[in-house]
Design a protein around this motif. Structure first.
Motif, mmCIF file in Angstrom:
data_model
loop_
_atom_site.group_PDB
_atom_site.id
_atom_site.type_symbol
_atom_site.label_atom_id
_atom_site.label_comp_id
_atom_site.label_asym_id
_atom_site.label_seq_id
_atom_site.Cartn_x
_atom_site.Cartn_y
_atom_site.Cartn_z
ATOM 1 N N GLY A 10 -14.207 -11.114 -16.380
ATOM 2 C CA GLY A 10 -13.582 -10.336 -15.319
ATOM 3 C C GLY A 10 -14.533 -9.801 -14.092
ATOM 4 O O GLY A 10 -15.578 -10.272 -14.078
ATOM 5 N N LEU A 11 -14.152 -9.096 -13.201
ATOM 6 C CA LEU A 11 -14.998 -8.592 -11.912
ATOM 7 C C LEU A 11 -15.459 -7.158 -12.608
ATOM 8 O O LEU A 11 -14.853 -6.193 -13.015
ATOM 9 C CB LEU A 11 -14.267 -8.371 -10.967
ATOM 10 N N VAL A 12 -16.683 -6.805 -12.545
ATOM 11 C CA VAL A 12 -17.382 -5.565 -12.858
ATOM 12 C C VAL A 12 -18.543 -5.215 -12.074
ATOM 13 O O VAL A 12 -19.280 -6.076 -11.605
ATOM 14 C CB VAL A 12 -17.874 -5.751 -14.467
ATOM 15 N N GLN A 13 -18.471 -3.953 -11.499
ATOM 16 C CA GLN A 13 -19.584 -3.367 -10.619
ATOM 17 C C GLN A 13 -20.986 -3.492 -11.349
ATOM 18 O O GLN A 13 -21.220 -3.371 -12.665
ATOM 19 C CB GLN A 13 -19.303 -2.236 -10.123
ATOM 20 N N PRO A 14 -22.188 -3.696 -10.582
ATOM 21 C CA PRO A 14 -23.288 -3.791 -11.143
ATOM 22 C C PRO A 14 -23.613 -2.493 -12.080
ATOM 23 O O PRO A 14 -23.337 -1.363 -11.781
ATOM 24 C CB PRO A 14 -24.262 -3.603 -9.914
ATOM 25 N N GLY A 15 -24.222 -2.520 -13.137
ATOM 26 C CA GLY A 15 -24.455 -1.379 -14.243
ATOM 27 C C GLY A 15 -23.411 -1.130 -15.095
ATOM 28 O O GLY A 15 -23.436 -0.396 -15.947
ATOM 29 N N GLY A 16 -22.380 -2.085 -14.863
ATOM 30 C CA GLY A 16 -21.001 -1.832 -15.553
ATOM 31 C C GLY A 16 -21.116 -2.671 -17.020
ATOM 32 O O GLY A 16 -22.016 -3.370 -17.358
ATOM 33 N N SER A 17 -20.023 -2.510 -17.822
ATOM 34 C CA SER A 17 -20.081 -3.296 -19.117
ATOM 35 C C SER A 17 -18.757 -4.018 -19.138
ATOM 36 O O SER A 17 -17.674 -3.864 -18.734
ATOM 37 C CB SER A 17 -20.089 -2.202 -20.207
ATOM 38 N N LEU A 18 -18.865 -4.981 -19.879
ATOM 39 C CA LEU A 18 -17.972 -6.014 -20.244
ATOM 40 C C LEU A 18 -18.097 -6.336 -22.042
ATOM 41 O O LEU A 18 -19.118 -6.638 -22.440
ATOM 42 C CB LEU A 18 -17.756 -7.406 -19.632
ATOM 43 N N ARG A 19 -16.806 -6.614 -22.627
ATOM 44 C CA ARG A 19 -16.948 -7.308 -23.824
ATOM 45 C C ARG A 19 -16.335 -8.411 -23.882
ATOM 46 O O ARG A 19 -14.838 -8.606 -23.827
ATOM 47 C CB ARG A 19 -16.417 -6.347 -24.971
ATOM 48 N N LEU A 20 -16.908 -9.787 -24.296
ATOM 49 C CA LEU A 20 -16.175 -10.881 -24.596
ATOM 50 C C LEU A 20 -15.811 -11.251 -25.658
ATOM 51 O O LEU A 20 -16.494 -10.716 -26.937
ATOM 52 C CB LEU A 20 -17.198 -12.058 -23.853
ATOM 53 N N SER A 21 -14.611 -11.833 -25.948
ATOM 54 C CA SER A 21 -14.426 -12.165 -27.508
ATOM 55 C C SER A 21 -14.142 -13.942 -27.395
ATOM 56 O O SER A 21 -13.825 -14.508 -26.532
ATOM 57 C CB SER A 21 -12.961 -11.711 -27.408
ATOM 58 N N CYS A 22 -14.435 -14.314 -28.577
ATOM 59 C CA CYS A 22 -14.212 -16.038 -28.745
ATOM 60 C C CYS A 22 -13.768 -16.018 -30.040
ATOM 61 O O CYS A 22 -14.305 -15.299 -31.158
ATOM 62 C CB CYS A 22 -15.623 -16.563 -28.766
ATOM 63 N N THR A 23 -12.770 -16.634 -30.436
ATOM 64 C CA THR A 23 -11.721 -16.937 -31.758
ATOM 65 C C THR A 23 -11.660 -18.440 -31.823
ATOM 66 O O THR A 23 -11.228 -19.324 -30.909
ATOM 67 C CB THR A 23 -10.558 -16.361 -31.510
ATOM 68 N N ALA A 24 -12.190 -18.935 -32.948
ATOM 69 C CA ALA A 24 -12.077 -20.234 -33.388
ATOM 70 C C ALA A 24 -10.592 -20.245 -34.248
ATOM 71 O O ALA A 24 -10.509 -19.476 -35.167
ATOM 72 C CB ALA A 24 -13.088 -20.795 -34.176
ATOM 73 N N SER A 25 -9.957 -21.229 -34.207
ATOM 74 C CA SER A 25 -8.636 -21.436 -34.914
ATOM 75 C C SER A 25 -8.290 -22.933 -35.310
ATOM 76 O O SER A 25 -9.097 -23.792 -34.586
ATOM 77 C CB SER A 25 -7.603 -20.712 -34.341
ATOM 78 N N GLY A 26 -7.249 -23.217 -35.880
ATOM 79 C CA GLY A 26 -7.068 -24.672 -36.018
ATOM 80 C C GLY A 26 -7.563 -25.144 -37.421
ATOM 81 O O GLY A 26 -7.555 -24.489 -38.405
ATOM 82 N N SER A 27 -7.986 -26.364 -37.250
ATOM 83 C CA SER A 27 -8.424 -26.949 -38.634
ATOM 84 C C SER A 27 -9.967 -26.655 -38.888
ATOM 85 O O SER A 27 -10.756 -27.592 -39.455
ATOM 86 C CB SER A 27 -8.385 -28.634 -38.429
ATOM 87 N N ILE A 28 -10.323 -25.441 -38.892
ATOM 88 C CA ILE A 28 -11.669 -25.044 -39.180
ATOM 89 C C ILE A 28 -11.657 -24.590 -40.513
ATOM 90 O O ILE A 28 -10.999 -23.701 -40.930
ATOM 91 C CB ILE A 28 -12.232 -23.890 -37.926
#
Length: 120
Positions: A10-28
């Motif tokens: 997303g959009l975040v101002q300098p000095g800000g924070s974000l948390r990204l997520s990644c999920t694997a699914s299917g035939s793993i």
């Protein structure tokens, strides 16, 4: 098939924070490593953070303690907590998963990416 899905950008101002997520699914079947890469405008894709199943973690030099990678192995999910964000962190962030599928074949799988924008 293996699906890899990122979220949290997303959009975040300098000095800000974000948390990204990644999920694997299917035939793993099993995951050996998960990693975040990013590609900024006009730049090559670069490693942001890497986590192996031996609990080895590696960060790009530019991270300098600002980002933290973590995993929930039960959920096949990886997170990237980003703090003190700078305009130069603006990029599409991609998740890469390396592991084995249900038919025991090794492979590497990429998500479609999530946009992080830090305006100057």
């Amino acid at each position: 098939q293996v699906q890899v899905v990122e979220s949290g950008g997303g959009l975040v101002q300098p000095g800000g924070s974000l948390r990204l997520s990644c999920t694997a699914s299917g035939s793993i079947l099993s995951i050996h490593s998960m990693a975040w890469y990013r590609q900024g405008p006009g730049k090559q894709r670069e490693l942001v953070a890497y986590s192996s199943d031996e609990a080895t973690t590696t960060y790009g030099d530019f991270v300098k303690g600002r980002f933290t990678i973590s995993r929930d192995n039960v959920k096949n999910t990886m997170y990237l907590q980003m703090t003190s964000l700078k305009p130069e962190d603006t990029a599409v962030y991609y998740c890469k998963v390396e592991g084995r599928t249900l038919d025991n074949r090794p492979g590497a799988y990429w998500g479609q990416g999530t946009q992080v924008t830090v305006p100057s």
